[in-house]
Design a protein around this motif. Sequence first.
Motif, PDB file in Angstrom:
ATOM      1  N   SER A  71      26.701  -0.279  -4.303  1.00 31.91           N
ATOM      2  CA  SER A  71      26.381   0.087  -5.683  1.00 31.91           C
ATOM      3  C   SER A  71      25.152  -0.674  -6.182  1.00 31.91           C
ATOM      4  O   SER A  71      24.445  -0.198  -7.068  1.00 31.91           O
ATOM      5  N   ASP A  72      24.882  -1.844  -5.630  1.00 28.22           N
ATOM      6  CA  ASP A  72      23.721  -2.633  -6.057  1.00 28.22           C
ATOM      7  C   ASP A  72      22.528  -2.309  -5.165  1.00 28.22           C
ATOM      8  O   ASP A  72      22.352  -2.900  -4.094  1.00 28.22           O
ATOM      9  N   VAL A  73      21.729  -1.363  -5.609  1.00 28.29           N
ATOM     10  CA  VAL A  73      20.546  -0.969  -4.847  1.00 28.29           C
ATOM     11  C   VAL A  73      19.324  -1.083  -5.740  1.00 28.29           C
ATOM     12  O   VAL A  73      19.425  -1.053  -6.969  1.00 28.29           O
ATOM     13  N   ILE A  74      18.197  -1.223  -5.117  1.00 31.31           N
ATOM     14  CA  ILE A  74      16.924  -1.282  -5.828  1.00 31.31           C
ATOM     15  C   ILE A  74      16.107  -0.074  -5.383  1.00 31.31           C
ATOM     16  O   ILE A  74      15.899   0.129  -4.181  1.00 31.31           O
ATOM     17  N   SER A  75      15.652   0.712  -6.325  1.00 29.91           N
ATOM     18  CA  SER A  75      14.824   1.874  -6.003  1.00 29.91           C
ATOM     19  C   SER A  75      13.465   1.408  -5.520  1.00 29.91           C
ATOM     20  O   SER A  75      12.849   0.522  -6.111  1.00 29.91           O
ATOM     21  N   ARG A  76      13.004   1.981  -4.433  1.00 30.96           N
ATOM     22  CA  ARG A  76      11.700   1.660  -3.858  1.00 30.96           C
ATOM     23  C   ARG A  76      10.991   2.961  -3.506  1.00 30.96           C
ATOM     24  O   ARG A  76      11.627   3.965  -3.212  1.00 30.96           O
ATOM     25  N   PHE A  77       9.677   2.894  -3.487  1.00 27.28           N
ATOM     26  CA  PHE A  77       8.875   4.051  -3.103  1.00 27.28           C
ATOM     27  C   PHE A  77       8.723   4.152  -1.594  1.00 27.28           C
ATOM     28  O   PHE A  77       8.569   3.157  -0.899  1.00 27.28           O
ATOM     29  N   LYS A  78       8.733   5.363  -1.136  1.00 22.56           N
ATOM     30  CA  LYS A  78       8.242   5.738   0.183  1.00 22.56           C
ATOM     31  C   LYS A  78       7.574   7.083  -0.074  1.00 22.56           C
ATOM     32  O   LYS A  78       8.203   8.124  -0.045  1.00 22.56           O
ATOM     33  N   LEU A  79       6.293   7.015  -0.372  1.00 24.63           N
ATOM     34  CA  LEU A  79       5.541   8.186  -0.810  1.00 24.63           C
ATOM     35  C   LEU A  79       4.630   8.641   0.312  1.00 24.63           C
ATOM     36  O   LEU A  79       3.841   7.853   0.842  1.00 24.63           O
ATOM     37  N   ILE A  80       4.741   9.891   0.689  1.00 31.25           N
ATOM     38  CA  ILE A  80       3.860  10.459   1.706  1.00 31.25           C
ATOM     39  C   ILE A  80       2.838  11.324   0.975  1.00 31.25           C
ATOM     40  O   ILE A  80       3.196  12.305   0.328  1.00 31.25           O
ATOM     41  N   ALA A  81       1.576  10.914   1.056  1.00 28.06           N
ATOM     42  CA  ALA A  81       0.502  11.622   0.367  1.00 28.06           C
ATOM     43  C   ALA A  81      -0.322  12.403   1.377  1.00 28.06           C
ATOM     44  O   ALA A  81      -0.773  11.850   2.377  1.00 28.06           O
ATOM     45  N   HIS A  82      -0.492  13.674   1.108  1.00 22.55           N
ATOM     46  CA  HIS A  82      -1.355  14.510   1.941  1.00 22.55           C
ATOM     47  C   HIS A  82      -2.736  14.440   1.298  1.00 22.55           C
ATOM     48  O   HIS A  82      -2.936  14.933   0.197  1.00 22.55           O
ATOM     49  N   VAL A  83      -3.679  13.770   1.964  1.00 25.74           N
ATOM     50  CA  VAL A  83      -5.005  13.540   1.386  1.00 25.74           C
ATOM     51  C   VAL A  83      -6.062  14.344   2.119  1.00 25.74           C
ATOM     52  O   VAL A  83      -5.942  14.625   3.313  1.00 25.74           O
ATOM     53  N   LYS A  84      -7.086  14.742   1.360  1.00 26.42           N
ATOM     54  CA  LYS A  84      -8.198  15.521   1.912  1.00 26.42           C
ATOM     55  C   LYS A  84      -9.501  14.937   1.394  1.00 26.42           C
ATOM     56  O   LYS A  84      -9.580  14.472   0.269  1.00 26.42           O
ATOM     57  N   ASP A  85     -10.518  14.990   2.244  1.00 19.29           N
ATOM     58  CA  ASP A  85     -11.879  14.701   1.815  1.00 19.29           C
ATOM     59  C   ASP A  85     -12.817  15.577   2.628  1.00 19.29           C
ATOM     60  O   ASP A  85     -12.368  16.498   3.320  1.00 19.29           O
ATOM     61  N   ASP A  86     -14.109  15.310   2.555  1.00 18.39           N
ATOM     62  CA  ASP A  86     -15.091  16.150   3.252  1.00 18.39           C
ATOM     63  C   ASP A  86     -14.958  16.098   4.764  1.00 18.39           C
ATOM     64  O   ASP A  86     -15.375  17.014   5.454  1.00 18.39           O
ATOM     65  N   SER A  87     -14.365  15.015   5.284  1.00 18.62           N
ATOM     66  CA  SER A  87     -14.270  14.866   6.735  1.00 18.62           C
ATOM     67  C   SER A  87     -12.995  15.457   7.321  1.00 18.62           C
ATOM     68  O   SER A  87     -12.891  15.628   8.519  1.00 18.62           O
ATOM     69  N   GLY A  88     -12.005  15.732   6.507  1.00 21.04           N
ATOM     70  CA  GLY A  88     -10.758  16.305   7.017  1.00 21.04           C
ATOM     71  C   GLY A  88      -9.586  15.974   6.121  1.00 21.04           C
ATOM     72  O   GLY A  88      -9.742  15.728   4.924  1.00 21.04           O
TER      73      GLY A  88
END
Length: 178
Positions: free
Chosen positions: A24-41
């Motif tokens: 019950s004692d948990v700490i929320s944490r991020f695990k964020l997967i970002a799909h990124v784009k730029d001029d190279s790919g």
Amino acid sequence: MPTTNVDADGRPLFFCNTCDKEHSDVISRFKLIAHVKDDSGEANFLLFDANAQQIVRHSAAELYDENEDEDFLPEAVSDLFGKRVLFEISVDADNIKGKSSQYVVRLATDDREMVEEFADLPPKPVLMLESAYDISSGSGGFTATPLSKRKSEQDDESYLEDQHSVNKKLSQKKLKGE
């Protein structure tokens, strides 16, 4: 993972795959997967708690709502779409071998001055990593001797200097008499 169970105080329980128990004692944490784009790919970047908070500007606990659908994307995260962010990533052996398509973010910033400073730098040539098969089969298009194995003019000059050195003895091969 949240469960439908609650503890004696009515708090929700979360299942831990590592220890195979509910807590019950948990700490929320991020695990964020970002799909990124730029001029190279384009690529997938994996941001953990501190780096995700840096660009989302909220903690995971602030954005977590146990009643929301797990596929729901909070507005603070969806606001990142189209935003310019500067990332420092790490490339590990799994990325090179093709076992992982996600690059772990070491640092992330959306500081406008810093992003613009890097955007104004002249583009650098992109180096292509080749698979071991391409290298061993010669299909990678490179047939030159590796730089570490090449002999330069400087090497020839130092060899001549070594012949005249009083501190070094040259090895001489003995030939059998004819």
